[in-house]
Each structure stands twice: as structure tokens, then as C-alpha cells.
Enzyme design. Structure first.
Site, PDB file in Angstrom:
ATOM      1  N   LEU A 139      88.455  63.560  41.690  1.00 54.13           N
ATOM      2  CA  LEU A 139      88.105  64.670  40.806  1.00 54.13           C
ATOM      3  C   LEU A 139      88.722  65.938  41.370  1.00 54.13           C
ATOM      4  O   LEU A 139      89.198  65.967  42.504  1.00 54.13           O
ATOM      5  CB  LEU A 139      86.587  64.796  40.697  1.00 54.13           C
ATOM      6  CG  LEU A 139      85.861  63.568  40.144  1.00 54.13           C
ATOM      7  CD1 LEU A 139      84.355  63.781  40.184  1.00 54.13           C
ATOM      8  CD2 LEU A 139      86.324  63.249  38.733  1.00 54.13           C
ATOM      9  N   SER A 140      88.697  67.020  40.591  1.00 53.09           N
ATOM     10  CA  SER A 140      89.306  68.248  41.095  1.00 53.09           C
ATOM     11  C   SER A 140      88.640  68.694  42.387  1.00 53.09           C
ATOM     12  O   SER A 140      89.312  69.204  43.291  1.00 53.09           O
ATOM     13  CB  SER A 140      89.271  69.355  40.043  1.00 53.09           C
ATOM     14  OG  SER A 140      87.946  69.679  39.683  1.00 53.09           O
ATOM     15  N   GLU A 141      87.314  68.474  42.501  1.00 57.50           N
ATOM     16  CA  GLU A 141      86.641  68.809  43.752  1.00 57.50           C
ATOM     17  C   GLU A 141      85.462  67.871  44.004  1.00 57.50           C
ATOM     18  O   GLU A 141      84.814  67.391  43.066  1.00 57.50           O
ATOM     19  CB  GLU A 141      86.129  70.261  43.741  1.00 57.50           C
ATOM     20  CG  GLU A 141      87.207  71.279  44.043  1.00 57.50           C
ATOM     21  CD  GLU A 141      87.222  72.443  43.081  1.00 57.50           C
ATOM     22  OE1 GLU A 141      88.134  73.271  43.210  1.00 57.50           O
ATOM     23  OE2 GLU A 141      86.352  72.518  42.206  1.00 57.50           O
ATOM     24  N   THR A 142      85.210  67.622  45.291  1.00 59.98           N
ATOM     25  CA  THR A 142      84.045  66.877  45.761  1.00 59.98           C
ATOM     26  C   THR A 142      83.360  67.741  46.801  1.00 59.98           C
ATOM     27  O   THR A 142      84.015  68.326  47.665  1.00 59.98           O
ATOM     28  CB  THR A 142      84.465  65.533  46.380  1.00 59.98           C
ATOM     29  OG1 THR A 142      85.095  64.731  45.378  1.00 59.98           O
ATOM     30  CG2 THR A 142      83.269  64.787  46.940  1.00 59.98           C
ATOM     31  N   HIS A 183      82.926  75.656  40.727  1.00 54.00           N
ATOM     32  CA  HIS A 183      82.142  74.628  40.040  1.00 54.00           C
ATOM     33  C   HIS A 183      81.392  73.727  41.016  1.00 54.00           C
ATOM     34  O   HIS A 183      80.274  73.295  40.713  1.00 54.00           O
ATOM     35  CB  HIS A 183      83.011  73.877  39.012  1.00 54.00           C
ATOM     36  CG  HIS A 183      83.558  72.560  39.376  1.00 54.00           C
ATOM     37  ND1 HIS A 183      84.721  72.398  40.103  1.00 54.00           N
ATOM     38  CD2 HIS A 183      83.132  71.303  39.077  1.00 54.00           C
ATOM     39  CE1 HIS A 183      84.981  71.111  40.230  1.00 54.00           C
ATOM     40  NE2 HIS A 183      84.034  70.417  39.634  1.00 54.00           N
TER      41      HIS A 183
END
Length: 288
Positions: free
Chosen positions: A43-46, A75
Site C-alpha cells: 500500500l502507499s503506506e504502512t 493518512h
């Protein structure tokens, strides 16, 4: 095995907004292990939740792109704060690499909203590349940049901000190689944030393919840093300005973000970004 949760952030509608993975109990993980897990989720960020260094705070967190750790992101902050607050909490303080991030939770009509205060006020990051270089990297013409001047700003992460005059041009723009890589090197960033000032508020797209994010549905950190870009272009008045932004429309993952900026006089005193989130899934993941 570690417990994880998947949230869609900057939305209250499932399968829209920006997906986020939250991994709990991450105190014993090495940076390499966290990076491996972030790459697995892709994902774009974890965000990884650890015990706070100060017990008065809610948690220490580490945030990762699929390719690298980052000091702050919007986010993950919103989604993690809403997850930790649960049904009752109203104040969350996250220890992030960029600094302490306070988050206030409000609830109305069954929907919870989290609003964070940016841990760092934006500053100029690098000289702005020429319009012709920016246009070539996005597949548009120099005349399709404006009416603001582009700028490169940093507030934890750094972004090249590119004003676009209309929604049709915004929809048509996309990274073009090799011009894109040359632009990122010239601006000393890995991301470009494009925006149109509409009657309903800014509408944005964010590209960061070099960081493993071809396009981001909602970028809270860039939304916060946008305040400096707008002030530099005389688009913010003294006092408090609140803007409602949309992002992810072109991806089919619409997101809504609220930006509040305190300005006095001709300088930013505080930046706040707000949004909602909804849980999509949870489960267990092996430790690499």
C-alpha cells in the site's frame, strides 16, 4: 505473528479513499522487518505501532512506503489515531520521526473525524525547476501550469507543488519518462502534487512512482504543506482559513480532506488536517 488492520482513510465509504495497513505490537521489529512487511502489503503506506517512549503519549509509530521509511505522513496518522481512539477516546498523541503529532477525535452522526496538527511548519526545500521541465515530465505544456507559481516545499516529506488551471488538464497529466526522473532529481524530491483551485476547494493528484506509489488517492502530508504553497502565492489571508479538498477522483477512489491554516501576519502559525476512516479488514501476519 502480529495483528494487522486495514483501513480506508479520508473517507467514510468502504473501498474509497486511501488504504492503510496498521501493524500492532511492533516493538521488537527491526527496520528491515518493517520494510519487508510494508513491501508485502504494497500500500502507499504502512504504519507500525510501538510502545511510546513517554507513557503520557498514545504510541510511538514508524511509517513506511513500500520502498523506504518516512518521518511523517497524513493518512497513516489519521487512520492510526482513529483506530487507537476506538469508540471513546478524544485525544491521541503519536510519537513520529518528525516529532510529536497531537490528534483530536470528534464524533457526529456515528462518523468519527480525526484532526492532526502538523508537527513541522513547511519551509522551502529546493529551487523550483523551470516550467518547461515540469511540463515535459507531466505530459502537458508550460502554458498549462498556473495561475500560481510552482514551488518545492518540505514539512517532513518534500513535494514539488504544481498548480494546474483546469480539471481537464489535471486529468490528463501523468509522469513521463525520462523527463520525470530528471525533474525529481532537479527538485530533490520523489513526489509531485498537482492541484486545481475550484469553487468547491482544491482538487489534487499526487504522483510518486519512484517511491513505489504510482498515484496516491489521498496525501495528508502534502495537504498540510500545501498551506505554504498557497501562502506564497497570496492565496491565504491573515486569520484562519478552512479548505475542503478532494483527491483520488481520477483513480476511482475519491477522498475528502479538510485543511485549516492559521496565518498572522503573513506567516503560518499552525496547520491542521482532518478526515475520517473506516476499517475494511483485519488479521494476522507472520514476522519475516
Amino acid at each position: 505473528m502480529l495483528r494487522f488492520h486495514i483501513y480506508d482513510v479520508f473517507t467514510s465509504t468502504p473501498f474509497t479513499g486511501n488504504p492503510l495497513a496498521i501493524v500492532e505490537g511492533a516493538d521488537a521489529l527491526s527496520l528491515a522487518q518493517m520494510q519487508t512487511i510494508a513491501r508485502q502489503f504494497n500500500l502507499s503506506e504502512t504504519i507500525f505501532v510501538q510502545s511510546p517512549e513517554n507513557p503520557a503519549h498514545s504510541a510511538k509509530v514508524r511509517i513506511f512506503f513500500p520502498t523506504a521509511e518516512i518521518p511523517f505522513a497524513g493518512h497513516p496518522t489519521i487512520g492510526c489515531a482513529l483506530h487507537l481512539a476506538g469508540a471513546k477516546g478524544t485525544q491521541i498523541i503519536l510519537e513520529e520521526q518528525a516529532g510529536l503529532v497531537p490528534v483530536t477525535i470528534t464524533r457526529m452522526g456515528g462518523v468519527a473525524t480525526a484532526e492532526f496538527t502538523a508537527p513541522k511548519l513547511p519551509v522551502r526545500h529546493a529551487p523550483t525547476p523551470p516550467h518547461a521541465m515540469i511540463a515535459a515530465a507531466l505530459g502537458i505544456t508550460p502554458a498549462q501550469i498556473g495561475p500560481h507559481d510552482p514551488g518545492v516545499w518540505e514539512g517532513g516529506p518534500a513535494f514539488l507543488f504544481v498548480p494546474i488551471p483546469d480539471l481537464a488538464t489535471l486529468a490528463a497529466a501523468r509522469p513521463q519518462e525520462p523527463a520525470w526522473s530528471a525533474l525529481m532529481q532537479a527538485a530533490d524530491v520523489d513526489s509531485a502534487y498537482l492541484y486545481v483551485m475550484t469553487a468547491d476547494g482544491p482538487r489534487a493528484r499526487m504522483f510518486s512512482p519512484g517511491a513505489g506509489i504510482p498515484e496516491d488517492p489521498a496525501t495528508g502530508s502534502a495537504t498540510a504543506i500545501l498551506a505554504a504553497q498557497l501562502l506564497a502565492n497570496d492565496a491565504l489571508a491573515d486569520g484562519t482559513t478552512q479548505l475542503h479538498l478532494t483527491q483520488g477522483i481520477e483513480m476511482g477512489r475519491p477522498a475528502r480532506l479538510r485543511l485549516t491554516v492559521d496565518v498572522a501576519p503573513d506567516a503560518i502559525n499552525a496547520i491542521r488536517v482532518a478526515g475520517s476512516a473506516i476499517k475494511i479488514a483485519d488479521g494476522m501476519i507472520r514476522t519475516p
